[in-house]
Design a protein around this motif. Structure first.
Motif, PDB file in Angstrom:
ATOM      1  N   LEU A  28      55.613 -20.111   9.016  1.00 26.23           N
ATOM      2  CA  LEU A  28      55.103 -21.460   8.734  1.00 26.23           C
ATOM      3  C   LEU A  28      56.180 -22.516   8.931  1.00 26.23           C
ATOM      4  N   LEU A  29      57.396 -22.225   8.486  1.00 29.01           N
ATOM      5  CA  LEU A  29      58.483 -23.184   8.667  1.00 29.01           C
ATOM      6  C   LEU A  29      58.870 -23.318  10.134  1.00 29.01           C
ATOM      7  N   GLU A  34      60.719 -28.345  16.397  1.00 27.20           N
ATOM      8  CA  GLU A  34      62.171 -28.445  16.540  1.00 27.20           C
ATOM      9  C   GLU A  34      62.792 -29.205  15.377  1.00 27.20           C
ATOM     10  N   MET A  35      63.931 -28.699  14.901  1.00 23.83           N
ATOM     11  CA  MET A  35      64.630 -29.383  13.828  1.00 23.83           C
ATOM     12  C   MET A  35      65.452 -30.523  14.417  1.00 23.83           C
ATOM     13  N   LYS A  36      65.367 -31.686  13.773  1.00 22.75           N
ATOM     14  CA  LYS A  36      66.122 -32.850  14.220  1.00 22.75           C
ATOM     15  C   LYS A  36      67.232 -33.126  13.212  1.00 22.75           C
ATOM     16  N   PRO A  37      68.370 -33.617  13.690  1.00 17.18           N
ATOM     17  CA  PRO A  37      69.458 -33.916  12.746  1.00 17.18           C
ATOM     18  C   PRO A  37      69.097 -35.095  11.858  1.00 17.18           C
TER      19      PRO A  37
END
Length: 66
Positions: A28-29, A34-37
């Motif tokens: 789910l995570l 995409e992770m952004k700073p």
């Protein structure tokens, strides 16, 4: 069945349930994209100036705080 086997079966079942829950949570995570700073705050690069006026003396002491 003796008590040791029952405890082993229950412990194994709880372990499998926790493992499946962890895998579901990770999926789910990961699905979020995409992770952004984190955004950089411009105020963190600025300095502050503090002035102290001493009693009985007309001079001011100025300090630069980073």
């Amino acid at each position: 069945m003796d008590r040791g086997k029952i405890v082993a079966i229950i412990t194994g079942a709880v372990s499998i349930i926790l493992a499946l829950g962890y895998l579901l949570l990770v999926q789910l995570l990961d699905f979020r994209g995409e992770m952004k700073p984190a955004p950089m705050s411009e105020s963190s690069h600025q300095s502050s100036v503090v002035a102290y006026i001493l009693p009985g003396n007309a001079q001011a002491i100025v300090e630069k705080i980073y």
